[in-house]
Enzyme design. Sequence first.
Site, PDB file in Angstrom:
ATOM      1  N   GLU A 190       0.846  -1.197   0.000  1.00  0.00           N
ATOM      2  CA  GLU A 190       0.000   0.000   0.000  1.00  0.00           C
ATOM      3  C   GLU A 190       0.881   1.247   0.000  1.00  0.00           C
ATOM      4  OE1 GLU A 190      -3.437  -0.224   0.486  1.00  0.00           O
ATOM      5  OE2 GLU A 190      -3.579  -2.358   0.969  1.00  0.00           O
ATOM      6  N   LYS A 205      -4.015 -11.703  11.955  1.00  0.00           N
ATOM      7  CA  LYS A 205      -4.229 -13.071  11.469  1.00  0.00           C
ATOM      8  C   LYS A 205      -3.807 -14.097  12.521  1.00  0.00           C
ATOM      9  CE  LYS A 205      -3.775 -11.569   6.701  1.00  0.00           C
ATOM     10  NZ  LYS A 205      -2.770 -11.214   5.676  1.00  0.00           N
TER      11      LYS A 205
END
Lengths: 428, 428
Positions: A190, A205
């Site tokens: 990003e 996660k």
Amino acid sequence: MKPVKVGLLGLGTVGTGVVRIVEGNQEDLSSQVGSPIVVEKIAVKSVEKARSVEVDPSRLTGDPWDVINDPEIDVIIEVMGGVEQTKAYLLQALENGKHIVTANKDLMALHGAEILAKAQEKQCDVFYEASVAGGIPIIRTLIEGFSSDRIIRIMGIVNGTTNYILTKMSQEGASYDEVLKEAQELGYAESDPTSDVEGLDAARKMAILATLGFRSNVELGDVSVKGISHISSEDIAFAKKLGYEMKLLGIADRNGDQFNISVQPTMVSQNHPLASVNGVFNAVYVHGEAVGETMFYGAGAGELPTATSVVADLVAVVKNLKLGVNGLKAISPYKPKLLTSEEEVFSKNFILLHVDDKAGVLAQITQVFAEFGVSLASVVQQPNEHNPDAEIIIITHSASKANMQKVLDHFESLEVIRKIKSVYRVEG
Amino acid sequence: MKPVKVGLLGLGTVGTGVVRIVEGNQEDLSSQVGSPIVVEKIAVKSVEKARSVEVDPSRLTGDPWDVINDPEIDVIIEVMGGVEQTKAYLLQALENGKHIVTANKDLMALHGAEILAKAQEKQCDVFYEASVAGGIPIIRTLIEGFSSDRIIRIMGIVNGTTNYILTKMSQEGASYDEVLKEAQELGYAESDPTSDVEGLDAARKMAILATLGFRSNVELGDVSVKGISHISSEDIAFAKKLGYEMKLLGIADRNGDQFNISVQPTMVSQNHPLASVNGVFNAVYVHGEAVGETMFYGAGAGELPTATSVVADLVAVVKNLKLGVNGLKAISPYKPKLLTSEEEVFSKNFILLHVDDKAGVLAQITQVFAEFGVSLASVVQQPNEHNPDAEIIIITHSASKANMQKVLDHFESLEVIRKIKSVYRVEG
């Protein structure tokens, strides 16, 4: 046969993949569930925007509530991202009796327990396979494949951006900044890469995987996190020379009834199967008491791999829908959460020190390790190529995090040490 | 809560593991399914034999029918092996309304369709995760994890015995006979190793995986099979020198609507993730249209890894039992079975020839390849270390099986070729 109607929140990369798979594999899907599956309504930011997948404009809406409150819709697929507003959408969708498939790791790591509790109350399914490791069915594997076993350890390369960066640094000897820039140009990172490179994405996660693996409600705040932005090409070169690859590893360890969950750059032995997981690929290594060592490897992101997991969850929801058993198979975490203290978190460590190049230095340093009970696997002293200092490279045997911290604290006050250059966890 | 009662057929290696896991993990299991699970009755060959796991002698019986016809028993776990008699037991168990978990690959590869049809008729579950790749939940992954995708290719190292032998031959340069003997002493190979080393065991597993992956009723007879007993240490040395590892690979390929399934020793590029799967470990590589490349790795056999899969299936059966949905989620293969003709089965190939060491030989040989449209990736001619012959080592580009056979047939009549020493498929 009456079609099952799906509402889609978001038509970005993953949403586009979902439409492609549901339409392209319609025959296979309906053969499995016994009726057609139709993406009935799609909430998007802009209904005018050009799309890479063809969708009837009448199916688009700018207002997610149009989808959530549509009584015709059976299942909501959430691939729009975001946390607080999205949570409100999904809680209302559950309130309306709709089942949910989501790819949203941020939401599940932060508010998973609340969403799953609401789902249980309303007897709805909430599936989230795509939230971790894209196309790898690791959530199913932990819930069902290893339902019989007790997981000791989960180690994951669960962030493709950082694995791409570290792989490139390792293979090309390039610097962190160069490779990050290239990754941004290729769309692998990003424009604000913080969440990936500082390990936050991986931590989310790991909270999800540890909750499932340890059957206890692990939260994001339970995960200690270090990112990769400080790693130098020199560190990676040292790692390789010693037979290791540098990886951003999520590690969830169980020691008896206690858990420790962390994300940090780790030197992984080249003999370990995780060491050869390169580029944007993900892999999750699971060690169970009975099953032993296993590893699951595949694409961690991308339109179609992630959509594969989303639509597989959709198939599972629809099968349950046909059988009238939605929400009935879910198991809430049933084990108490006890976190391991730093005295009991053990690992091997790599330490690179810049020191005065004079007699007696090594003796002083090794004395500090001895004092705090940290034993050493290897020690190398060599002249520094660029400075008048010497370099000392140490790999410890397994030592407690608390004792390692005491050693490092003590080093701060040791005059012969000019700089604690690098400290990394070592695995394998 | 009323306990769920399980009948066990067989108390060998896997059966012992099942008892250990069901008893040792009872708390975890009952937390997941909402009631205790009890191994109520066990059919064994000898009720007197000493066991490595403690079982109340009153639970043992010498007669499987005692288990199958016991109205108290809800689920039968079959880990006794065997085909015809075992099939009769399981069909009667289904007739009696009992659900089945089996680890029996021979039975499922030969009579799976019949058993699953009977199960569907009686609305019973038949689960068989442990029949392929021990502790790796690959059957679940193909049925559920990739329900949304269309599988293009499955490649598996699904036989631990042969992988152990090939790994040892590769790592130590030892001969096939030496390593087989060692494997037999260690219990990794049977005293009659035929089923393993001739590829039959792997073929059975590939028939099961291809049936699930391609959603078509693939039978054992559809799998072409070559074993490893003819592989020389010279072949393995050549493979390594060229950057390959020799593996016994099961390969199931889909080309449009057509399938080709084979088991053969294959030279796998050292860059491919299957190349580093060593020893008794198994791995299954799955390539889906949407998900791309994935791989699943773990112990392919052994008491506890295999029992992990058996008991995970048991948990699934018991969850269905509680919900009253046994037998309702099963999907019969719904695609027609079309096998690819040999004209359309393509692969790269390695060929080692012993030839007369004289001018013009290479020209004659390459002319044969050209004649049948097989193009060559590399050709090396070198003197043979042990003979007056020369050696020619050829790697082809992708060529059809039919054309390769024509080349080899033609070689038989070519006087300058003294011997077609080795021919192997090449992957990666």
